[in-house]
Design a protein around this motif. Structure first.
Motif, PDB file in Angstrom:
ATOM      1  N   HIS A 158      -3.363   6.005   6.652  1.00 40.01           N
ATOM      2  CA  HIS A 158      -3.283   6.086   5.190  1.00 40.01           C
ATOM      3  C   HIS A 158      -1.982   5.457   4.700  1.00 40.01           C
ATOM      4  O   HIS A 158      -0.924   5.684   5.261  1.00 40.01           O
ATOM      5  CB  HIS A 158      -3.353   7.547   4.737  1.00 40.01           C
ATOM      6  CG  HIS A 158      -3.221   7.697   3.252  1.00 40.01           C
ATOM      7  ND1 HIS A 158      -4.242   7.376   2.402  1.00 40.01           N
ATOM      8  CD2 HIS A 158      -2.189   8.098   2.490  1.00 40.01           C
ATOM      9  CE1 HIS A 158      -3.841   7.578   1.153  1.00 40.01           C
ATOM     10  NE2 HIS A 158      -2.591   8.026   1.183  1.00 40.01           N
ATOM     11  N   ILE A 159      -2.100   4.678   3.653  1.00 42.12           N
ATOM     12  CA  ILE A 159      -0.917   4.077   3.053  1.00 42.12           C
ATOM     13  C   ILE A 159      -0.993   4.294   1.546  1.00 42.12           C
ATOM     14  O   ILE A 159      -2.048   4.153   0.951  1.00 42.12           O
ATOM     15  CB  ILE A 159      -0.794   2.581   3.411  1.00 42.12           C
ATOM     16  CG1 ILE A 159       0.512   2.004   2.869  1.00 42.12           C
ATOM     17  CG2 ILE A 159      -1.980   1.792   2.925  1.00 42.12           C
ATOM     18  CD1 ILE A 159       0.861   0.657   3.436  1.00 42.12           C
ATOM     19  N   SER A 160       0.093   4.677   0.977  1.00 42.45           N
ATOM     20  CA  SER A 160       0.119   4.945  -0.468  1.00 42.45           C
ATOM     21  C   SER A 160       0.246   3.650  -1.256  1.00 42.45           C
ATOM     22  O   SER A 160       0.648   2.608  -0.719  1.00 42.45           O
ATOM     23  CB  SER A 160       1.303   5.859  -0.807  1.00 42.45           C
ATOM     24  OG  SER A 160       2.516   5.153  -0.682  1.00 42.45           O
ATOM     25  N   TYR A 161      -0.058   3.727  -2.522  1.00 40.87           N
ATOM     26  CA  TYR A 161       0.094   2.573  -3.408  1.00 40.87           C
ATOM     27  C   TYR A 161       1.553   2.112  -3.419  1.00 40.87           C
ATOM     28  O   TYR A 161       1.827   0.922  -3.380  1.00 40.87           O
ATOM     29  CB  TYR A 161      -0.369   2.931  -4.822  1.00 40.87           C
ATOM     30  CG  TYR A 161      -0.206   1.812  -5.804  1.00 40.87           C
ATOM     31  CD1 TYR A 161      -1.167   0.816  -5.903  1.00 40.87           C
ATOM     32  CD2 TYR A 161       0.920   1.725  -6.623  1.00 40.87           C
ATOM     33  CE1 TYR A 161      -1.006  -0.235  -6.793  1.00 40.87           C
ATOM     34  CE2 TYR A 161       1.088   0.676  -7.513  1.00 40.87           C
ATOM     35  CZ  TYR A 161       0.110  -0.299  -7.596  1.00 40.87           C
ATOM     36  OH  TYR A 161       0.267  -1.333  -8.477  1.00 40.87           O
ATOM     37  N   GLU A 162       2.473   3.067  -3.449  1.00 37.87           N
ATOM     38  CA  GLU A 162       3.896   2.729  -3.466  1.00 37.87           C
ATOM     39  C   GLU A 162       4.306   1.957  -2.210  1.00 37.87           C
ATOM     40  O   GLU A 162       5.048   0.985  -2.276  1.00 37.87           O
ATOM     41  CB  GLU A 162       4.766   3.985  -3.622  1.00 37.87           C
ATOM     42  CG  GLU A 162       4.671   4.645  -4.982  1.00 37.87           C
ATOM     43  CD  GLU A 162       3.377   5.446  -5.187  1.00 37.87           C
ATOM     44  OE1 GLU A 162       2.761   5.886  -4.180  1.00 37.87           O
ATOM     45  OE2 GLU A 162       2.963   5.602  -6.340  1.00 37.87           O
ATOM     46  N   GLN A 163       3.805   2.405  -1.051  1.00 36.40           N
ATOM     47  CA  GLN A 163       4.114   1.712   0.200  1.00 36.40           C
ATOM     48  C   GLN A 163       3.523   0.305   0.200  1.00 36.40           C
ATOM     49  O   GLN A 163       4.192  -0.656   0.558  1.00 36.40           O
ATOM     50  CB  GLN A 163       3.561   2.478   1.398  1.00 36.40           C
ATOM     51  CG  GLN A 163       4.298   3.755   1.729  1.00 36.40           C
ATOM     52  CD  GLN A 163       3.566   4.514   2.815  1.00 36.40           C
ATOM     53  OE1 GLN A 163       2.356   4.780   2.692  1.00 36.40           O
ATOM     54  NE2 GLN A 163       4.277   4.867   3.866  1.00 36.40           N
ATOM     55  N   ALA A 164       2.264   0.197  -0.200  1.00 34.65           N
ATOM     56  CA  ALA A 164       1.590  -1.100  -0.205  1.00 34.65           C
ATOM     57  C   ALA A 164       2.209  -2.042  -1.230  1.00 34.65           C
ATOM     58  O   ALA A 164       2.206  -3.263  -1.041  1.00 34.65           O
ATOM     59  CB  ALA A 164       0.106  -0.922  -0.478  1.00 34.65           C
TER      60      ALA A 164
END
Length: 119
Positions: free
Chosen positions: A85-91
């Motif tokens: 899982h990757i958050s919008y902020e990370q991406a």
């Protein structure tokens, strides 16, 4: 280094018309590549130092604020998508640098089309 020229008809197409945002004002794309045949960590370190020196030398001549890249010429220094899982902020750290103003729209489409993140 491979230089791929842009401009011409590409400059007439809006950067938001397709996911590829590099249009008007972008002169060319630079692909940095290196390969070697000698195995081992010392060879890897030597060649990586060399390519990083080339990359640093070119820094004043490339896009800034943010530095960006064409997705097919992966730039690991811009950030990577970690597994799971990757958050919008990370991406956003790397996504905005690859897709520019199209990133938010692409995330919206991906969320609708692939909510389970299969792809």
């Amino acid at each position: 280094m491979q230089f791929s020229p842009y401009g011409g008809r590409m400059s007439e197409i809006s950067e938001s018309s397709t996911p590829f945002p590099y249009r008007a004002g972008i002169l060319y794309s630079i692909h940095y590549g290196i390969r070697w045949t000698k195995e081992g960590i010392s060879a890897w370190n030597m060649h990586m130092r060399g390519i990083r020196r080339s990359y640093s030398f070119m820094t004043p001549c490339v896009t800034k604020n943010p530095r960006s890249a064409y997705l097919n010429y992966r730039d690991l220094d811009l950030g990577v998508n970690n597994k799971g899982h990757i958050s919008y902020e990370q991406a956003s750290i790397w996504g905005l640098k690859y897709y520019g103003i199209n990133f938010r729209r692409l995330v919206h489409v991906k969320t609708k089309v692939d909510p389970g993140n299969f792809f």
